[in-house]
Design a protein around this motif. Structure first.
Motif, PDB file in Angstrom:
ATOM      1  N   THR A 279      17.039  -8.231 -14.643  1.00 22.81           N
ATOM      2  CA  THR A 279      15.771  -8.347 -13.907  1.00 22.81           C
ATOM      3  C   THR A 279      14.687  -7.491 -14.538  1.00 22.81           C
ATOM      4  O   THR A 279      14.799  -6.263 -14.577  1.00 22.81           O
ATOM      5  N   GLN A 280      13.626  -8.146 -15.003  1.00 21.71           N
ATOM      6  CA  GLN A 280      12.503  -7.435 -15.611  1.00 21.71           C
ATOM      7  C   GLN A 280      11.432  -7.155 -14.542  1.00 21.71           C
ATOM      8  O   GLN A 280      11.040  -6.038 -14.325  1.00 21.71           O
ATOM      9  N   ASN A 281      11.005  -8.222 -13.862  1.00 18.75           N
ATOM     10  CA  ASN A 281      10.066  -8.086 -12.740  1.00 18.75           C
ATOM     11  C   ASN A 281      10.784  -8.508 -11.467  1.00 18.75           C
ATOM     12  O   ASN A 281      11.672  -9.366 -11.504  1.00 18.75           O
ATOM     13  N   VAL A 282      10.349  -7.922 -10.351  1.00 16.87           N
ATOM     14  CA  VAL A 282      10.959  -8.335  -9.079  1.00 16.87           C
ATOM     15  C   VAL A 282       9.875  -8.482  -8.020  1.00 16.87           C
ATOM     16  O   VAL A 282       8.895  -7.733  -8.013  1.00 16.87           O
ATOM     17  N   VAL A 283      10.058  -9.488  -7.165  1.00 14.81           N
ATOM     18  CA  VAL A 283       9.218  -9.592  -5.967  1.00 14.81           C
ATOM     19  C   VAL A 283      10.133  -9.450  -4.756  1.00 14.81           C
ATOM     20  O   VAL A 283      11.177 -10.097  -4.664  1.00 14.81           O
ATOM     21  N   GLY A 284       9.731  -8.581  -3.844  1.00 12.20           N
ATOM     22  CA  GLY A 284      10.470  -8.403  -2.594  1.00 12.20           C
ATOM     23  C   GLY A 284       9.824  -9.272  -1.532  1.00 12.20           C
ATOM     24  O   GLY A 284       8.614  -9.183  -1.302  1.00 12.20           O
TER      25      GLY A 284
ATOM     26  N   PRO B 206       2.008 -11.555   3.553  1.00 12.71           N
ATOM     27  CA  PRO B 206       1.800 -10.122   3.814  1.00 12.71           C
ATOM     28  C   PRO B 206       3.039  -9.265   3.567  1.00 12.71           C
ATOM     29  O   PRO B 206       2.937  -8.050   3.434  1.00 12.71           O
ATOM     30  N   MET B 207       4.223  -9.873   3.519  1.00 14.97           N
ATOM     31  CA  MET B 207       5.458  -9.106   3.318  1.00 14.97           C
ATOM     32  C   MET B 207       5.723  -8.764   1.855  1.00 14.97           C
ATOM     33  O   MET B 207       6.539  -7.917   1.536  1.00 14.97           O
ATOM     34  N   LEU B 208       5.065  -9.479   0.928  1.00 18.29           N
ATOM     35  CA  LEU B 208       5.432  -9.353  -0.486  1.00 18.29           C
ATOM     36  C   LEU B 208       5.155  -7.954  -1.040  1.00 18.29           C
ATOM     37  O   LEU B 208       4.179  -7.321  -0.686  1.00 18.29           O
TER      38      LEU B 208
END
Ligand code: R1P
Ligand code: URA
Length: 284
Positions: free
Chosen positions: A134-139, A171-173
């Motif tokens: 994983t290089q970039n992650v979005v929660g 809004p959660m990101l």
């Protein structure tokens, strides 16, 4: 006395160990492998030359020992970023808070955290039973919005946020990225990609059994936004590492290709392969 953390905030067990992890500062190494599944802990530590610590409480199992002369810890986090909230705060407390005095230490210790997990791919070209870093992650789990100072953006996050079409979830990101230094260790992995971390395994990852998910096009939409794979912990591991001054990297074994409807035919074999691959690279 006013500067000390209250007993209700930094909760300790009778022996002085941190409340959920059940560990004392001397029980962990600075290099820590994080796995979701408690059964994976012994599968990793069986490669150690010695195991000096074996402790557990709830889903948090920890083994610490040495491998090729270096001290190393493997710990299970269980499933989900709510567990990562506990793991990251308590690991950080073990090295950066004086538990006896209940005061912050003046000298900072930075941990090296290696998540070794499983994931599902949303890119149809990613083959199962291979490793994806994983290089970039979005929660999409919302956790880091409870922390005042958390903000991270880069090109990937700006593009993703701008184009993300689900206004109720937007809004959660939150976003984060790998430790580039640790990434060097994994540069020969089969895949590098962008991971989405979800607060669930079924509808949050577009799975539909008897209940409908948000949108039939969920997987395709996320793939179009640059997402390679889904799992349930990396967003928080990466984000807390940025906030607390630790280094983290995730490599997951791809056990499902969601676009092709494929599941690994022998995930035990690819798990063993992953464990050996990681140990070979993080302990020289
Ligand atoms: C779901 O089956 C679990 O597997 C993945 C997900 O992130 C979630 O924890 O990781 P682990 O294989 O590390 O448990
Ligand atoms: N873990 C997940 O969270 N999702 C998958 O599809 C496979 C493993």
């Amino acid at each position: 006395m006013l500067n000390k953390l209250a007993a209700s905030e930094l909760v300790l067990n009778e022996d002085g160990s941190v409340y959920h992890l059940n560990l004392l500062p001397e029980d962990i190494a600075e290099k820590i492998i994080l796995v979701g599944d408690p059964d994976r802990v012994a599968k990793v530590s069986k490669y150690f030359d010695t195991v000096e610590i074996r402790k557990n409480k709830r889903e948090f199992y920890t083994h610490t020992g040495t491998l090729r002369g270096e001290r190393i810890t493997v710990m299970s986090t269980g499933i989900g970023t709510e567990n990562i909230d506990i793991v990251m705060n308590e690991l950080d407390a073990l090295v950066n808070i004086d538990l006896k005095q209940k005061e912050f230490k003046t000298e900072h210790t930075s941990l090296k955290l290696f998540r070794m997990g499983t994931c599902g791919s949303v890119n149809p070209d990613v083959q199962v039973d291979n490793m994806l870093v994983t290089q970039n992650v979005v929660g999409l789990d919302g956790l880091m919005h409870f922390y005042q100072d958390y903000h991270f953006e880069n090109e990937f996050s700006r593009n993703f946020y701008e184009k993300f079409p689900y206004e109720n979830i937007k809004p959660m990101l939150y976003f984060s990225e790998w430790s580039e230094e640790l990434g060097e260790l994994y540069k020969d992995a089969k895949y590098h990609g962008n991971t989405a971390t979800f607060p669930g395994f079924y509808a949050p990852q577009g799975r539909q059994l008897r209940l409908k998910a948000l949108d039939d096009q969920f997987l395709e939409t996320l793939n179009d936004l640059g997402i390679t794979n889904f799992e349930m912990e990396t967003s928080a591991i990466y984000a807390f590492s940025k906030l607390l001054g630790h280094q983290a990297i995730t490599v997951n074994n791809v056990i499902a290709n969601r676009r092709r409807g494929e599941f690994s035919s022998d995930h035990h074999a690819s798990e063993k392969n992953l464990i050996e691959w990681v140990l070979e690279r993080i302990i020289k």
